[in-house]
Design an enzyme around this catalytic site. Structure first.
Site, PDB file in Angstrom:
ATOM      1  N   PRO A 172      -2.735   1.321  -5.311  1.00 49.68           N
ATOM      2  CA  PRO A 172      -4.044   0.085  -5.332  1.00 49.68           C
ATOM      3  C   PRO A 172      -3.903  -0.643  -3.818  1.00 49.68           C
ATOM      4  CG  PRO A 172      -2.919  -0.748  -6.995  1.00 49.68           C
ATOM      5  CD  PRO A 172      -2.054   0.957  -6.342  1.00 49.68           C
ATOM      6  N   LYS A 197       1.345   7.812  -0.501  1.00 44.63           N
ATOM      7  CA  LYS A 197      -0.496   7.484  -0.753  1.00 44.63           C
ATOM      8  C   LYS A 197      -0.595   6.023  -0.479  1.00 44.63           C
ATOM      9  CE  LYS A 197      -4.708   8.518  -0.835  1.00 44.63           C
ATOM     10  NZ  LYS A 197      -5.478   7.410  -1.081  1.00 44.63           N
ATOM     11  N   SER A 199      -3.435   2.866  -0.707  1.00 52.70           N
ATOM     12  CA  SER A 199      -5.328   3.258  -0.895  1.00 52.70           C
ATOM     13  C   SER A 199      -5.654   2.316   0.853  1.00 52.70           C
ATOM     14  CB  SER A 199      -5.634   1.657  -1.045  1.00 52.70           C
ATOM     15  OG  SER A 199      -7.070   1.359  -0.932  1.00 52.70           O
ATOM     16  N   GLU A 200      -7.137   3.739   1.189  1.00 46.54           N
ATOM     17  CA  GLU A 200      -7.261   3.593   2.605  1.00 46.54           C
ATOM     18  C   GLU A 200      -7.804   1.816   2.996  1.00 46.54           C
ATOM     19  OE1 GLU A 200     -10.909   5.031  -0.650  1.00 46.54           O
ATOM     20  OE2 GLU A 200      -8.641   5.334  -0.473  1.00 46.54           O
ATOM     21  N   GLY A 250      -3.918   1.761 -11.143  1.00 46.56           N
ATOM     22  CA  GLY A 250      -5.112   2.083 -10.828  1.00 46.56           C
ATOM     23  C   GLY A 250      -5.693   2.021 -11.912  1.00 46.56           C
ATOM     24  N   GLY A 255      -6.513   7.628 -13.538  1.00 46.99           N
ATOM     25  CA  GLY A 255      -5.074   7.882 -14.095  1.00 46.99           C
ATOM     26  C   GLY A 255      -5.202   9.181 -15.589  1.00 46.99           C
ATOM     27  N   GLU A 272       0.430   3.568 -14.670  1.00 49.46           N
ATOM     28  CA  GLU A 272       0.053   1.798 -15.141  1.00 49.46           C
ATOM     29  C   GLU A 272      -1.760   2.172 -13.856  1.00 49.46           C
ATOM     30  OE1 GLU A 272      -1.207  -1.370 -14.935  1.00 49.46           O
ATOM     31  OE2 GLU A 272       0.125  -2.079 -12.908  1.00 49.46           O
ATOM     32  N   CYS A 306      -4.452  -5.881 -12.379  1.00 44.58           N
ATOM     33  CA  CYS A 306      -5.015  -4.985 -13.271  1.00 44.58           C
ATOM     34  C   CYS A 306      -4.499  -6.159 -15.249  1.00 44.58           C
ATOM     35  CB  CYS A 306      -4.049  -4.410 -13.913  1.00 44.58           C
ATOM     36  SG  CYS A 306      -2.553  -4.245 -13.556  1.00 44.58           S
ATOM     37  N   GLU A 406     -13.135  -3.735 -17.332  1.00 44.09           N
ATOM     38  CA  GLU A 406     -12.506  -4.195 -16.416  1.00 44.09           C
ATOM     39  C   GLU A 406     -12.962  -4.971 -15.403  1.00 44.09           C
ATOM     40  OE1 GLU A 406      -7.842  -3.458 -14.681  1.00 44.09           O
ATOM     41  OE2 GLU A 406      -9.305  -1.803 -14.567  1.00 44.09           O
ATOM     42  N   PHE A 408     -12.149  -7.138 -12.531  1.00 44.04           N
ATOM     43  CA  PHE A 408     -11.317  -7.078 -11.539  1.00 44.04           C
ATOM     44  C   PHE A 408     -12.060  -7.553  -9.923  1.00 44.04           C
ATOM     45  CE2 PHE A 408      -8.144  -4.153  -8.728  1.00 44.04           C
ATOM     46  CZ  PHE A 408      -6.921  -4.527  -9.042  1.00 44.04           C
TER      47      PHE A 408
END
Length: 502
Positions: A172, A197, A199-200, A250, A255, A272, A306, A406, A408
């Site tokens: 992430p 890969k 995160s964008e 993420g 997930g 995770e 997280c 969550e 965040f």
């Protein structure tokens, strides 16, 4: 070291390594087979500075053809990488860690611009990630097999560990380097190859890391990075026949989709996922310790991680004093640009920002009281970014999103309890189980609560970073598997039993 001193060192580093400085903020392609790889689509994604809304770079928009190229490269490299002596793989990882420290200010500058986190925190992330690589490297040399003592003449059973294969590491935006090193740091010394890969939102620092690994001497195809939107390439990364394992950090829903897709193909996973971490503050707790620890942890990285403190349960006899103390501490935090000695930066994008806004509105509608913060910061320094202040909501209950979902973001809910048994029940009243925290003046009480709380990690009487040598991960909807320590290394191996007759 102050942030201003850090910034001077960054500029010094960029001047010393001018070729790297010029490559930091421009169009960046995939990194496949130790070279930049133009996306098959010919399309790129803009990477936005969340403080200023300025474009700080672009990354390739990957598709299934790019996925195939990256995994094919990793699959070919695996055939030779798995046969390399463990000492050689470990030596390369130590060199990668050394180079990360050498270029730490450059990477931190890049990370601060794409993420918005204060610069000092970005520098710390790079340093701590290099430390993790070094730890994993040394621990890899201590991995062992077994020979059971069957005492059968002419027979032995050998239990060995072999690398699992090609690993897809999906990470992430919030700690892009640390969370990637938790995966590659274990996978690479055990003989696996990796396609990452990121995160964008924060791909640039990961792409730069891949170049550093090449400089460290890693062979072609061992560590590859593909960028793009997850929904466009995610299934292809998981389902591709070359992929042996998916290591994902993420959101829980994503997930679970990855886990279901991987299970359909019998692929290994480490997941995770999300958290909604509780804190219990007992009547006899030392508030001079508990309050600063909770405030520091709850609002680090603008609450974008997280296992942050999300909800706090405080004994009714110390509730008012606790709320007063944490409110005063939260009010001291400075929110602003990452290069201006700030304690907190902006949220990374509008979607993440809206989580906090929605949860505050929900709590207010249901009787909560905002003690500080609660609405978006505005003005010349804030209008172009997604800045949300440290927010404390008192008088909460479990009908509110802030206590069950969550966040965040930099918002915490505070609720009274009357007995320790009630507090544990409230702490466990969640679908998540990543982390929990207890503050008690009686060590026995703290330990009993720690044993009863349903979480992968529990801190008693302090909150700090998780150690490198102990497992990290969650229970319930917070994930499957563990990272860090020898447990993380074992997760990238398969056990094989060899029956030997002689």
């Amino acid at each position: 070291m102050t942030t201003d001193e850090c910034y001077v060192l960054i500029r010094h580093s960029l001047t010393r390594h001018s070729s790297l400085a010029h490559s930091t903020f421009k169009k960046m392609e995939h990194f496949i087979n130790n070279q930049r790889h133009t996306p098959d689509s010919g399309q790129y994604i803009e990477v936005i500075n969340p403080c200023t809304a300025e474009v700080v770079g672009t990354c390739a928009r990957g598709n299934t053809a790019d996925v195939h190229a990256a995994l094919t490269s990793a699959g070919a490299a695996f055939q030779t990488w798995k046969k390399q002596p463990a000492a050689h793989r470990v030596k390369l990882q130590h060199e990668a860690a050394r180079l990360m420290r050498l270029y730490s200010y450059e990477i931190a500058d890049m990370l601060a611009r794409e993420l918005g986190r204060p610069l000092a925190g970005c520098i710390h992330e790079i340093s701590r990630s290099a430390d993790l690589l070094d730890f994993y490297a040394e621990e890899a040399l201590r991995m062992k097999g077994e020979i059971p003592l069957h005492n059968l003449e002419g027979e032995k059973a050998l239990v060995v560990r072999q690398p699992i294969g090609v690993v897809v590491a999906i990470t992430p935006f919030n700690y892009p380097i640390t969370l990637l090193c938790m995966k590659i740091g274990a996978a690479l010394p055990m003989g696996c190859t990796v396609v990452a890969k990121p995160s964008e939102d924060t791909p640039l620092s990961t792409l730069r890391l891949a170049e550093i690994f090449k400089e460290a001497g890693y062979p072609e195809g061992v560590f590859n990075v593909i960028t793009g939107y997850g929904h466009e390439i995610g299934n292809a990364l998981v389902e591709h026949p070359i992929t042996s394992k998916i290591a994902f950090t993420g959101g829980t829903n994503t997930g679970k989709r990855i886990g279901a897709l991987a299970a359909a193909h019998n692929k290994r996973v480490t997941l995770e996922l999300g958290g909604q971490s509780p804190v219990i503050v007992c009547e006899e707790a030392d508030l001079s310790v508990a309050c600063p620890a909770i405030v520091k942890h709850a609002f680090a990285n603008s609450g974008q991680f997280c296992y942050r403190v999300n909800r706090v349960y405080v004994h009714q006899n110390v509730y008012e004093a606790f709320v007063e103390k944490i409110t005063a501490l939260a009010n001291r935090l400075k929110v602003g640009d990452p290069f201006s000695n700030s304690d907190m930066g902006p949220m990374v994008n509008r979607k993440i920002y809206q989580n906090s806004e929605v949860q505050v509105a929900d709590a207010l509608q249901k009787g909560g009281t905002v003690k500080t913060g609660g609405s978006r910061l505005t003005g010349e320094d804030y209008d172009k970014g997604w800045f949300f202040p440290p927010t404390i909501i008192a008088d909460t209950n479990h009908s509110m999103k802030i206590m069950t979902e969550e966040t965040f973001g930099p918002v915490i809910g505070v609720m009274k309890f009357s007995t320790n048994e009630e507090a544990v029940a409230l702490g466990n009243d969640s679908e998540y189980g990543l982390a929990a925290y207890v503050f008690s003046g009686q060590l026995g009480t703290g330990l009993r609560m720690a044993e009863e709380l349903e979480a992968g990690s529990v801190w008693v009487n302090n909150i700090h970073r998780s150690y490198q040598d102990v497992p990290f991960g969650g229970v319930k909807q917070s994930g499957i598997g563990r990272e860090k320590g020898r447990y993380g290394l074992e997760a990238y191996t398969e056990l094989k039993t060899i029956y030997l007759n002689y």
